[in-house]
Design an enzyme around this catalytic site. Structure first.
Site: not given
Length: 281
Positions: A47-48
């Protein structure tokens, strides 16, 4: 556009580089969906996140969460990693707890000594898994019907299906067929009994598979652990407080701390900033 503050945070660590990294971009109000999606694909992390101005006056910030395959309404390790980064960057919560606004609404985050913990959001889907789905999942994981002690939807946003196996070692022994899983997001949990398991004696081993969103196996997964905890606590299978290990199959040693205070189930762990600087998008 000027460069933006950036941190990469290792979440649910038990030591250096043992958890699940999340990339955190600040001052992201003016970034478009395509820019966020492209950067998340470029980082190639589970995830970002992008920290934006909150819309709800009760929130400290609004968080958008992207995998390489798209946006999620909620995810656990990005929640803790982003809160850690926000505090490290000088963020001051409006109240006793940090309040994150995201796709599932408001999420409370508390400080537990050196750790942060989020209040598990309610399940939006729970209960029995359709026999057809369960058959596909078992086949993809090479499990016999008798290997699965129990199964349930544990969906708090991403769409998890949870399977309880007999032991932590059985969880580690699984060799998934990711193509056969398709878009299904599947989490496994199994207990460690006696002196079995790692030297620090966690209570459970967990693994999470999400090939449909570009994350074949996630190193350490907050949303999955939260969903599993809601399920197992409601069924009185798990104790009020326990430690889950996750990531061994990928060479990590994540540790997730779960506690039920009879009001909320808290899912937490230690986070460490590994990279700090600026990112030019």
């Amino acid at each position: 556009m000027p460069p933006r503050p950036f941190q990469q945070v290792d979440v649910f660590v038990s030591g250096p580089l043992t958890g699940n990294p999340v990339a955190v971009v600040f001052d992201a109000d003016d970034l478009g969906d395509d820019q966020m999606r492209t950067f998340a694909q470029w980082t190639n992390l589970s995830e970002t996140t992008f920290v934006c101005t909150p819309q709800d006056p009760a929130a400290d910030y609004f968080l958008r969460i992207f995998t390489p395959g798209g946006e999620l309404p909620f995810a656990g390790h990005p929640t803790l990693g982003s809160a850690h980064a926000w505090l490290a960057a000088g963020g001051v919560p409006k109240g006793e707890k940090v309040v994150q606004e995201c796709g599932v609404g408001l999420v409370n985050i508390r400080r537990d000594g050196e750790a942060l913990a989020f209040a598990a959001p309610p399940l939006i889907r729970s209960g029995e898994v359709d026999a057809s789905d369960l058959d596909v999942v078992r086949a993809a994981l090479d499990l016999r019907p008798s290997d699965v002690i129990a199964a349930s939807w544990v969906d708090n946003g991403p769409g998890w299906i949870g399977l309880l196996l007999a032991s932590g070692q059985q969880v580690l022994d699984i060799e998934p067929d990711f193509a056969a899983l398709g878009d299904r997001m599947v989490g496994l949990i199994g207990p460690y009994l006696g002196d079995t398991g790692p030297d620090d004696h966690p209570d459970y081993e967990v693994r999470g598979f999400a090939p449909g969103i570009g994350v074949p196996e996630d190193p350490v997964t907050g949303s999955l652990n939260a969903g599993l905890a809601c399920w197992l606590r409601a069924q009185k299978i798990a104790p009020a407080t326990y430690v889950a290990a996750q990531g061994a199959a990928l060479g990590r040693a994540g540790r997730v701390l779960v506690s039920d205070d009879n009001t909320d189930i808290w899912v937490g762990g230690r986070s460490v900033t590994v990279i700090a600087g600026e990112v030019d998008l």
